[in-house]
Design an enzyme around this catalytic site. Structure first.
Site, PDB file in Angstrom:
ATOM      1  N   LYS A  14      48.218  98.429  -9.935  1.00 23.41           N
ATOM      2  CA  LYS A  14      48.537  97.605  -9.793  1.00 23.41           C
ATOM      3  C   LYS A  14      47.925  97.497 -10.369  1.00 23.41           C
ATOM      4  O   LYS A  14      47.137  96.757 -12.246  1.00 23.41           O
ATOM      5  CB  LYS A  14      48.356  96.667  -9.141  1.00 23.41           C
ATOM      6  CG  LYS A  14      49.188  96.292  -7.791  1.00 23.41           C
ATOM      7  CD  LYS A  14      48.897  95.171  -7.094  1.00 23.41           C
ATOM      8  CE  LYS A  14      47.892  95.368  -6.262  1.00 23.41           C
ATOM      9  NZ  LYS A  14      47.901  95.735  -4.858  1.00 23.41           N
ATOM     10  N   ARG A  89      47.330  86.900  -1.465  1.00 22.69           N
ATOM     11  CA  ARG A  89      47.751  87.668  -0.668  1.00 22.69           C
ATOM     12  C   ARG A  89      48.071  87.383   0.991  1.00 22.69           C
ATOM     13  O   ARG A  89      48.743  87.673   1.423  1.00 22.69           O
ATOM     14  CB  ARG A  89      46.418  88.940  -0.174  1.00 22.69           C
ATOM     15  CG  ARG A  89      46.620  90.127  -0.944  1.00 22.69           C
ATOM     16  CD  ARG A  89      45.254  91.138  -0.584  1.00 22.69           C
ATOM     17  NE  ARG A  89      45.522  92.233  -0.544  1.00 22.69           N
ATOM     18  CZ  ARG A  89      44.976  92.690  -1.587  1.00 22.69           C
ATOM     19  NH1 ARG A  89      44.613  92.461  -2.681  1.00 22.69           N
ATOM     20  NH2 ARG A  89      44.733  94.078  -1.719  1.00 22.69           N
ATOM     21  N   ARG A 128      43.154 109.147  -4.619  1.00 25.96           N
ATOM     22  CA  ARG A 128      42.149 107.770  -5.704  1.00 25.96           C
ATOM     23  C   ARG A 128      40.809 108.339  -5.243  1.00 25.96           C
ATOM     24  O   ARG A 128      39.672 108.555  -4.974  1.00 25.96           O
ATOM     25  CB  ARG A 128      43.109 106.571  -5.183  1.00 25.96           C
ATOM     26  CG  ARG A 128      41.703 106.311  -6.172  1.00 25.96           C
ATOM     27  CD  ARG A 128      42.426 104.722  -6.190  1.00 25.96           C
ATOM     28  NE  ARG A 128      42.801 103.370  -5.270  1.00 25.96           N
ATOM     29  CZ  ARG A 128      43.122 102.662  -4.599  1.00 25.96           C
ATOM     30  NH1 ARG A 128      43.741 101.973  -6.376  1.00 25.96           N
ATOM     31  NH2 ARG A 128      43.512 101.376  -4.373  1.00 25.96           N
ATOM     32  N   ARG A 134      35.813 104.991  -2.568  1.00 26.45           N
ATOM     33  CA  ARG A 134      36.470 104.074  -2.179  1.00 26.45           C
ATOM     34  C   ARG A 134      36.396 104.581  -0.595  1.00 26.45           C
ATOM     35  O   ARG A 134      37.146 105.074  -0.359  1.00 26.45           O
ATOM     36  CB  ARG A 134      37.698 102.744  -1.853  1.00 26.45           C
ATOM     37  CG  ARG A 134      36.697 102.088  -3.584  1.00 26.45           C
ATOM     38  CD  ARG A 134      38.703 101.642  -3.629  1.00 26.45           C
ATOM     39  NE  ARG A 134      39.080 100.820  -3.018  1.00 26.45           N
ATOM     40  CZ  ARG A 134      39.898  99.999  -3.614  1.00 26.45           C
ATOM     41  NH1 ARG A 134      40.236 100.050  -4.722  1.00 26.45           N
ATOM     42  NH2 ARG A 134      40.194  99.351  -2.579  1.00 26.45           N
ATOM     43  N   ARG A 146      46.301  98.737   5.909  1.00 27.05           N
ATOM     44  CA  ARG A 146      46.735  98.117   4.540  1.00 27.05           C
ATOM     45  C   ARG A 146      47.763  97.752   4.553  1.00 27.05           C
ATOM     46  O   ARG A 146      48.044  96.832   4.216  1.00 27.05           O
ATOM     47  CB  ARG A 146      45.501  98.521   3.601  1.00 27.05           C
ATOM     48  CG  ARG A 146      44.317  98.604   3.959  1.00 27.05           C
ATOM     49  CD  ARG A 146      43.316  99.626   3.154  1.00 27.05           C
ATOM     50  NE  ARG A 146      43.902  99.593   1.998  1.00 27.05           N
ATOM     51  CZ  ARG A 146      43.408 100.293   0.904  1.00 27.05           C
ATOM     52  NH1 ARG A 146      42.431 101.188   0.975  1.00 27.05           N
ATOM     53  NH2 ARG A 146      43.377 100.453  -0.147  1.00 27.05           N
TER      54      ARG A 146
HETATM   55  P1  ADP Z   1      43.838  97.197  -2.667  1.00 25.12           P
HETATM   56  O1  ADP Z   1      45.250  96.763  -3.250  1.00 25.12           O
HETATM   57  O2  ADP Z   1      44.415  98.820  -3.100  1.00 25.12           O
HETATM   58  O3  ADP Z   1      44.258  97.721  -1.121  1.00 25.12           O
HETATM   59  P2  ADP Z   1      42.055  95.906  -4.149  1.00 25.12           P
HETATM   60  O4  ADP Z   1      40.928  96.695  -4.421  1.00 25.12           O
HETATM   61  O5  ADP Z   1      43.161  94.559  -4.221  1.00 25.12           O
HETATM   62  O6  ADP Z   1      43.340  97.215  -3.132  1.00 25.12           O
HETATM   63  O7  ADP Z   1      41.379  95.202  -2.136  1.00 25.12           O
HETATM   64  C1  ADP Z   1      40.643  96.277  -1.775  1.00 25.12           C
HETATM   65  C2  ADP Z   1      40.424  95.141  -0.563  1.00 25.12           C
HETATM   66  O8  ADP Z   1      40.131  93.924  -1.093  1.00 25.12           O
HETATM   67  C3  ADP Z   1      41.431  94.691   0.847  1.00 25.12           C
HETATM   68  O9  ADP Z   1      41.735  95.140   1.745  1.00 25.12           O
HETATM   69  C4  ADP Z   1      40.831  93.410   1.401  1.00 25.12           C
HETATM   70  O10 ADP Z   1      39.728  93.695   2.195  1.00 25.12           O
HETATM   71  C5  ADP Z   1      40.254  92.784   0.171  1.00 25.12           C
HETATM   72  N1  ADP Z   1      41.073  91.647  -0.254  1.00 25.12           N
HETATM   73  C6  ADP Z   1      40.903  91.704  -2.126  1.00 25.12           C
HETATM   74  N2  ADP Z   1      41.675  90.984  -2.593  1.00 25.12           N
HETATM   75  C7  ADP Z   1      42.072  89.769  -1.122  1.00 25.12           C
HETATM   76  C8  ADP Z   1      42.867  88.621  -0.864  1.00 25.12           C
HETATM   77  N3  ADP Z   1      43.571  87.823  -1.510  1.00 25.12           N
HETATM   78  N4  ADP Z   1      43.221  88.890   0.883  1.00 25.12           N
HETATM   79  C9  ADP Z   1      41.733  88.810   1.295  1.00 25.12           C
HETATM   80  N5  ADP Z   1      40.978  90.222   1.291  1.00 25.12           N
HETATM   81  C10 ADP Z   1      41.294  90.709  -0.315  1.00 25.12           C
END
Ligand code: ADP
Length: 191
Positions: A14, A89, A128, A134, A146
């Site tokens: 994404k 999400r 990554r 991270r 996740r």
């Molecule tokens: P990825 O999609 O690669 O897991 P992101 O950078 O989008 O990584 O998100 C990392 C973390 O941030 C998620 O695992 C979650 O803990 C938190 N997070 C991000 N967006 C949301 C959301 N919309 N609702 C709840 N938690 C979120």
């Protein structure tokens, strides 16, 4: 306004595709993951709260996430569109987004979902993790958590927007350019 939800499991690409899409469409990119990481980096109360959840690969509670998202949208009133990356999400987040956009007399244009097999996701995220710094990309157990939360809580958001014919599934394996072309074709069809 062009309001796109860029959807897909962690590691589906994404962030990479969002970079190219904002250039093509001239719209704002909002990544809730990036916003949380920024808050964490600055040790704000919101960042400290988010860290508890992110470190375990869990979702940050909806009320925290929704409030942060709204603030970011409201801080950019003059944009011609937004790519929502990593949001919504959960179904409550999707409902909150719809209500919020409706107040602004606009709506979600399309949800484009990148489809990538689980084993490829794990491979990409571990890779990554070597350079991203991270913590949530460095541990296979957290990565699998996740992916499993994506399936149990997030995947339903695809079906939610599919009810209005807004969801499109895009094969997310191939070159970055090929996948970008597929996304553009799906987005242009929805506009
Ligand atoms: P990825 O999609 O690669 O897991 P992101 O950078 O989008 O990584 O998100 C990392 C973390 O941030 C998620 O695992 C979650 O803990 C938190 N997070 C991000 N967006 C949301 C959301 N919309 N609702 C709840 N938690 C979120």
């Amino acid at each position: 306004m062009l309001n796109l939800i860029l959807f897909g499991p962690p590691g589906s690409g994404k962030g990479t595709q969002a970079e190219n899409l904002i250039e093509k469409y001239g719209i704002l990119h909002i990544s809730t993951g990036d916003l949380f990481r920024y808050e964490m980096g600055n040790n704000t109360p919101l960042g400290i709260k988010a860290k508890e959840y992110m470190a375990k690969g869990e979702l940050v509670p909806d009320e925290v996430t929704i409030g942060m998202l709204k603030n970011k949208v409201d801080a950019n009133p003059d944009v011609s569109g937004i790519i929502f990356d990593g949001f919504p999400r959960t179904i409550p987040q999707a409902e909150a987004l719809d209500a919020f956009l409706q107040e602004k007399n606009t709506e979600v244009t399309a949800l484009v979902a990148l489809d990538v097999p689980d084993e490829e996701l794990v491979k990409r995220l571990l890779n990554r993790g070597k350079s991203s710094g991270r913590a949530d990309d460095n541990d296979e157990e957290i990565i699998r958590n996740r992916i499993s939360i994506y399936k149990s809580e997030t995947a339903q958001v695809f079906d939610y927007y599919a009810q209005n014919g807004k969801s499109k599934l895009i094969p997310g394996v191939g070159s970055i350019e090929e996948i970008f072309d597929r996304l553009v074709a799906a987005i242009d069809e929805a506009c």
